[in-house]
Design a protein around this motif. Structure first.
Motif, mmCIF file in Angstrom:
data_model
loop_
_atom_site.group_PDB
_atom_site.id
_atom_site.type_symbol
_atom_site.label_atom_id
_atom_site.label_comp_id
_atom_site.label_asym_id
_atom_site.label_seq_id
_atom_site.Cartn_x
_atom_site.Cartn_y
_atom_site.Cartn_z
ATOM 1 N N VAL A 68 10.242 42.572 128.202
ATOM 2 C CA VAL A 68 11.535 42.556 128.952
ATOM 3 C C VAL A 68 10.566 41.732 130.518
ATOM 4 O O VAL A 68 9.935 42.843 131.335
ATOM 5 N N PRO A 69 11.880 41.695 131.389
ATOM 6 C CA PRO A 69 11.827 41.105 132.858
ATOM 7 C C PRO A 69 12.257 42.314 133.353
ATOM 8 O O PRO A 69 12.979 42.807 133.074
ATOM 9 N N SER A 70 11.465 42.302 135.053
ATOM 10 C CA SER A 70 11.309 43.878 135.537
ATOM 11 C C SER A 70 12.540 43.768 135.948
ATOM 12 O O SER A 70 12.915 43.368 136.135
ATOM 13 N N THR A 71 12.796 44.828 136.464
ATOM 14 C CA THR A 71 14.421 44.781 136.908
ATOM 15 C C THR A 71 14.045 44.494 138.210
ATOM 16 O O THR A 71 15.489 44.027 138.539
ATOM 17 N N SER B 99 22.031 30.206 136.104
ATOM 18 C CA SER B 99 21.191 31.536 136.778
ATOM 19 C C SER B 99 20.877 32.169 136.897
ATOM 20 O O SER B 99 20.080 32.720 137.694
ATOM 21 N N ALA B 100 21.930 32.812 135.700
ATOM 22 C CA ALA B 100 21.719 34.140 136.322
ATOM 23 C C ALA B 100 20.448 35.328 135.467
ATOM 24 O O ALA B 100 20.052 36.969 135.436
ATOM 25 N N TYR B 101 20.838 34.182 134.552
ATOM 26 C CA TYR B 101 19.697 34.831 133.273
ATOM 27 C C TYR B 101 18.202 34.473 133.182
ATOM 28 O O TYR B 101 18.289 34.017 133.911
ATOM 29 N N ARG B 102 17.533 35.430 132.654
ATOM 30 C CA ARG B 102 16.259 36.257 133.396
ATOM 31 C C ARG B 102 15.759 36.415 131.468
ATOM 32 O O ARG B 102 16.280 37.278 131.196
ATOM 33 N N ALA B 103 15.094 35.588 131.132
ATOM 34 C CA ALA B 103 14.452 35.176 129.942
ATOM 35 C C ALA B 103 13.684 35.951 129.731
ATOM 36 O O ALA B 103 12.552 35.996 130.567
ATOM 37 N N PRO B 104 12.926 36.451 128.194
ATOM 38 C CA PRO B 104 12.113 37.494 128.246
ATOM 39 C C PRO B 104 10.858 36.807 128.188
ATOM 40 O O PRO B 104 11.346 35.526 127.241
ATOM 41 N N GLU B 105 10.153 37.793 128.027
ATOM 42 C CA GLU B 105 8.605 37.077 127.305
ATOM 43 C C GLU B 105 8.077 37.189 125.949
ATOM 44 O O GLU B 105 8.611 38.571 125.448
ATOM 45 N N THR B 106 8.447 36.050 125.342
ATOM 46 C CA THR B 106 7.696 36.035 123.721
ATOM 47 C C THR B 106 5.540 35.891 123.578
ATOM 48 O O THR B 106 5.754 34.647 124.324
ATOM 49 N N ALA C 143 13.006 41.772 139.074
ATOM 50 C CA ALA C 143 13.430 40.417 138.713
ATOM 51 C C ALA C 143 15.048 39.955 138.837
ATOM 52 O O ALA C 143 15.576 39.171 138.464
ATOM 53 N N LEU C 144 15.545 41.005 137.666
ATOM 54 C CA LEU C 144 16.542 41.197 136.852
ATOM 55 C C LEU C 144 17.282 41.772 138.260
ATOM 56 O O LEU C 144 18.979 40.603 138.288
ATOM 57 N N TYR C 145 17.184 42.059 139.490
ATOM 58 C CA TYR C 145 17.728 42.632 139.961
ATOM 59 C C TYR C 145 18.221 41.388 141.179
ATOM 60 O O TYR C 145 19.390 40.640 142.043
ATOM 61 N N ASN C 146 16.826 40.585 141.226
ATOM 62 C CA ASN C 146 17.309 38.914 142.060
ATOM 63 C C ASN C 146 17.912 37.958 141.355
ATOM 64 O O ASN C 146 18.781 37.331 143.180
#
Length: 650
Positions: A380-383, A398-405, A385-388
C-alpha cells in the motif's frame, strides 16, 4: 509454575571519538529495560507469557552530506570537523550564524515501549490455538534546525500572519530579546507519536501426520500523530529539549506554530489460511495458501496543501479565515492541475486484494530435492504519498494513489548430506506500480511509482564441514533489475545536467526521464562472500568476507562525467552517481568458559572491517537525485573496530 525473567540495561552516556558521521561531534545516551513473565499450562507445551520493553535513545544523526570521497574512496577525507565549528557560539543577534546547524548535529531521539502477550492452548488432541497481542508506544523525531523569522509573513495577496509558509517559520515577535525583528536559529524536527495495537490468532488442525490446515486472523491498528513544533537552542547550538513538543515556541498571539500537523490511522484486518500436505511417503510436500488483507487509512491533514510534492502551509486557526479568503483553491479537470491552497481535510482510503501462494518440494533422492513457489503480493502507498494527493479533489483521478502488486516465482535445487548443504535458487518478480520510497533527512517519506518493473536473479550457497571442527560457507547472488517505462518528470531544461547527459526528453509537452531499461536505485548487480570457522576445544575462530557490487544513486543511472557543450567547451556534470564496489572482512574469536565452571559463559573478541575499507554503506536517493544535490547524503561504512565482550549466562 511461573517464571519471571527480568533484564536491565544500565543508563550510560558515551562521547564517541569515531561517530558514525566521522565528524568531531557525536554523543549517545541510552537506557533500556526488559521484563518477562512465563506461565506453563499443563504438559502439552501450552503457556501464557507477558513481556515488556522500554528503550530511550538520545543520539545525533549518523552519516554525512555528500563528500567527494564517497566516489573517489579517498580515506583521508574520512574524519573532518563540522562546517559550522564545534564547540561554537550561537549568534546573539538577529542574523544567524552556522553554529548548531550542521547535519551531524541533528538529533534523532526516541522513547519506545511495548507490552507483548503470547499464548498457546491445546483445544483437542490435534487442534491448537495460539493468541498473540501487543501494544506499542513511540515518541520520536528527526530533523535539524531552521532560520526562523521573527517578522510576520506577508505575500502578494495582502495576507499577513504567523505560521509556517513554504517551509519557513514566521513568529511575529522578538525571539532572542535583541530588540530587532530578524531571524534566529531554532530546532525544527519532524515529530511522530505512535500508539499501535496488534492481535494475531492462529487455529491449527492436524488432520493426520501428513496433512495440516491453519486459519489465522490478524489485526493491526496504529495511530500516528505527526507534528513539527520548533524549539530553542542554547548558546552552544544544542537543543534545550530534543523534543520541542514538550515546550514549543509560541507566536505573538500564543499559538504553538509547527511545520506539519496531521493525524493518521493505519488499520489492517486480514484473514489467511493454508494447507500443508505430504505425499508419496513424504517425498512430496505441498503448501497451498492465501490471505485477504483489508487496509484502511484514515487521514487528517490540519495544514493547507500547496503542491503534490507534499508542501504545506500551516496556519494558526485564528488566521485561517483570512488565509482562505486570500488564497482560493481551484482545480482544472481538463489539465488535472490544481492551484492555490487545498483546505485542511480528512479522507478515508481502502485497499484489499486476495493474495494466493503455493509451493512444493520433491525429494528426488534422500539428499537431492527440487522446490518451487509462487506468491502474489500487495504493498500500500505510504501515508506521505497519500497526503501529497490532498492537493487534488478527493474524487478526481489525480488524487488516486495505486498500490503496488507483484507476482513472484522461484525454483531451487537443494543438496543435503552429513557434510554438505547446498542450494541454487532462481527467482523472478514482476511488479505493477512499483513503489520505491526515499526518505529525506527530516524523516518524511516520498514514494516514486516506477510503473512496471521486472526483477530476477540467482542465489546460491554451499556449506561444507569435512570434520566437525571446521565449517566453510560460501554464498552469492546475481540480481537483475529492469524498469520498463520512462518516468514522467516536472521538466527537462536544456541546460540541466540531466538533459546534457541525454537522460531526459520532452514529448507532446510532457517531460520524461529515460528510466526504461535502467536499474532501480541502490540495487547491486551481485553480492558474494563466505565464512570459514574452526572449533578447537574451547576456542572458536571465524573469518568472513562479503563483496557488494556498485550501486546507482538514482533511477536514471546517471554518472559523473565530462560533456562538450555547443560552444566547444567542456563541462563536468553530475546527473547522478555510481558508488563503487566494496569488500568487508570481519574476524571473531570466542573462548568458552565452560572449563572453569561457567557453562554459559564466554569471552569474545570481534574485529569488524579488518582491512579498514572506506566505503558507502547506504545513501539517500530518488528518481533523479543528483550527486550535486544539497539534500543528498550518505552513510559511510564503519572503520576498523575492535571490541571485547564478557558473556555470562544464567
Amino acid at each position: 509454575m511461573g517464571l519471571l525473567v527480568a533484564h536491565y540495561a544500565r543508563p550510560h552516556t558515551e562521547i564517541l571519538t569515531v561517530p558514525a558521521a566521522f565528524a568531531n561531534y557525536g554523543k549517545v545516551s541510552k537506557q533500556q529495560y526488559n521484563a518477562k513473565i512465563w506461565q506453563d499450562i499443563g504438559s502439552n507445551g501450552d503457556f501464557i507469557s507477558v513481556a515488556a520493553h522500554y528503550n530511550q535513545n538520545r543520539n545525533n544523526f549518523g552519516g554525512s552530506p555528500f563528500r567527494a570521497s564517497a566516489f573517489t574512496g579517498d580515506k583521508s577525507d574520512r574524519f573532518y570537523d563540522v562546517a559550522g565549528g564545534y564547540p561554537c557560539q550561537v549568534s546573539q543577534t538577529s542574523t544567524p550564524n552556522a553554529c548548531g546547524t550542521d547535519f551531524e548535529r541533528r538529533f534523532n531521539p526516541s522513547n519506545t515501549g511495548n507490552v507483548r502477550a503470547n499464548s498457546k492452548f491445546t483445544l483437542a488432541e490435534r487442534l491448537t490455538l495460539s493468541v498473540d497481542g501487543a501494544y506499542q508506544w513511540v515518541k520520536a523525531n528527526g530533523g535539524g534546525t531552521t532560520s526562523a523569522n521573527e517578522t510576520f509573513f506577508t505575500d502578494s495577496t495582502g495576507f499577513t500572519g504567523t505560521g509556517n509558509y513554504g517551509g519557513s517559520f514566521y513568529f511575529g515577535r522578538d525571539l532572542n530579546g535583541d530588540g530587532v525583528l530578524g531571524r534566529v536559529t531554532l530546532l525544527q524536527p519532524s515529530q511522530t507519536n505512535t500508539r499501535r495495537w496488534v492481535g494475531i490468532a492462529n487455529l491449527a488442525y492436524e488432520i493426520n501426520d501428513s496433512h495440516r490446515v491453519r486459519l489465522s486472523y490478524s489485526y493491526d491498528r496504529a495511530r500516528h500523530r505527526q507534528t513539527g513544533y520548533a524549539g530553542f537552542l542554547d548558546d552552544g547550538g544544542t537543543p534545550f529539549d530534543v523534543f520541542p513538543i514538550n515546550d514549543p515556541v509560541l507566536d505573538a498571539a500564543g499559538n504553538a506554530l509547527q511545520k506539519r500537523d496531521r493525524k493518521s490511522i493505519a488499520e489492517l484486518n486480514q484473514i489467511a489460511g493454508e494447507y500443508r500436505g505430504q505425499f508419496f511417503e513424504d517425498k512430496l510436500s505441498v503448501l497451498i495458501g492465501g490471505r485477504l488483507p483489508f487496509f484502511k487509512r484514515e487521514l487528517n491533514q490540519y495544514c493547507f496543501t500547496t503542491s503534490s510534492g507534499g508542501f504545506v502551509n500551516c496556519v494558526p486557526e485564528d488566521q485561517q479565515a483570512d488565509y482562505i479568503a486570500t488564497h482560493p483553491y481551484s482545480f482544472n479537470k481538463t489539465t488535472g492541475r490544481a492551484t492555490g491552497s487545498a483546505l485542511p481535510q480528512a479522507r478515508k482510503l481502502k485497499y484489499d486484494k486476495f493474495l494466493p501462494n503455493v509451493g512444493a518440494t520433491f525429494k528426488i533422492t534422500p539428499e537431492i530435492s527440487i522446490a518451487g513457489s509462487y506468491a502474489k503480493n500487495l504493498s500500500v502507498p505510504s501515508t506521505d504519498a497519500l497526503y501529497n494527493a490532498f492537493i487534488f479533489p478527493v474524487n478526481s483521478a489525480s488524487a488516486y494513489r495505486a498500490p503496488e502488486t507483484s507476482d513472484s516465482f522461484d525454483a531451487s535445487l537443494r543438496y543435503t548430506s552429513s557434510k554438505v548443504q547446498a542450494a541454487v535458487t532462481g527467482w523472478y518478480s514482476k511488479y505493477k506500480n512499483r513503489l520505491v520510497t526515499a526518505y529525506d533527512i527530516d524523516g518524511n517519506g516520498t514514494d516514486t511509482n516506477l510503473g512496471p518493473v521486472k526483477k530476477y536473479g540467482v542465489d546460491a550457497n554451499i556449506s561444507y564441514s569435512p570434520i566437525k571442527e571446521i565449517t566453510a560457507y560460501l554464498f552469492g547472488s546475481y540480481i537483475k533489475s529492469e524498469i520498463q517505462n520512462d518516468a514522467v518528470t516536472g521538466s527537462c531544461a536544456a541546460t540541466s545536467d540531466i538533459a546534457l547527459a541525454g537522460l531526459c526528453y520532452v514529448q507532446d509537452g510532457v517531460a520524461y526521464l529515460r528510466t526504461s531499461g535502467k536499474r532501480e536505485r541502490s540495487a547491486p548487480k551481485y553480492l558474494f562472500g563466505g565464512r570459514l570457522q574452526g572449533n578447537l576445544g574451547d576456542f572458536t575462530l571465524g573469518v568472513q568476507a562479503k563483496k557488494t557490487s556498485s550501486r546507482y544513486l538514482n533511477d536514471i543511472n546517471g554518472e559523473i562525467q565530462s560533456v562538450t557543450l555547443t560552444d566547444g567547451t567542456s563541462k563536468m556534470i553530475f546527473p547522478g552517481a555510481k558508488f563503487g564496489a566494496y569488500t568487508v572482512v570481519d574476524l571473531d574469536l570466542r573462548y568458552s568458559l565452560a572449563s572453569v565452571g561457567m557453562e554459559k559463559g564466554a569471552i569474545q573478541l570481534n574485529v569488524s572491517n579488518l582491512f579498514d575499507k572506506y566505503y558507502v554503506g547506504s545513501f539517500s536517493g530518488g528518481l533523479d537525485t543528483l550527486a550535486s544535490s544539497s539534500s543528498a547524503f550518505v552513510n559511510f561504512g564503519s572503520p576498523r573496530a575492535i571490541s571485547a565482550s564478557l558473556i555470562i549466562g544464567f
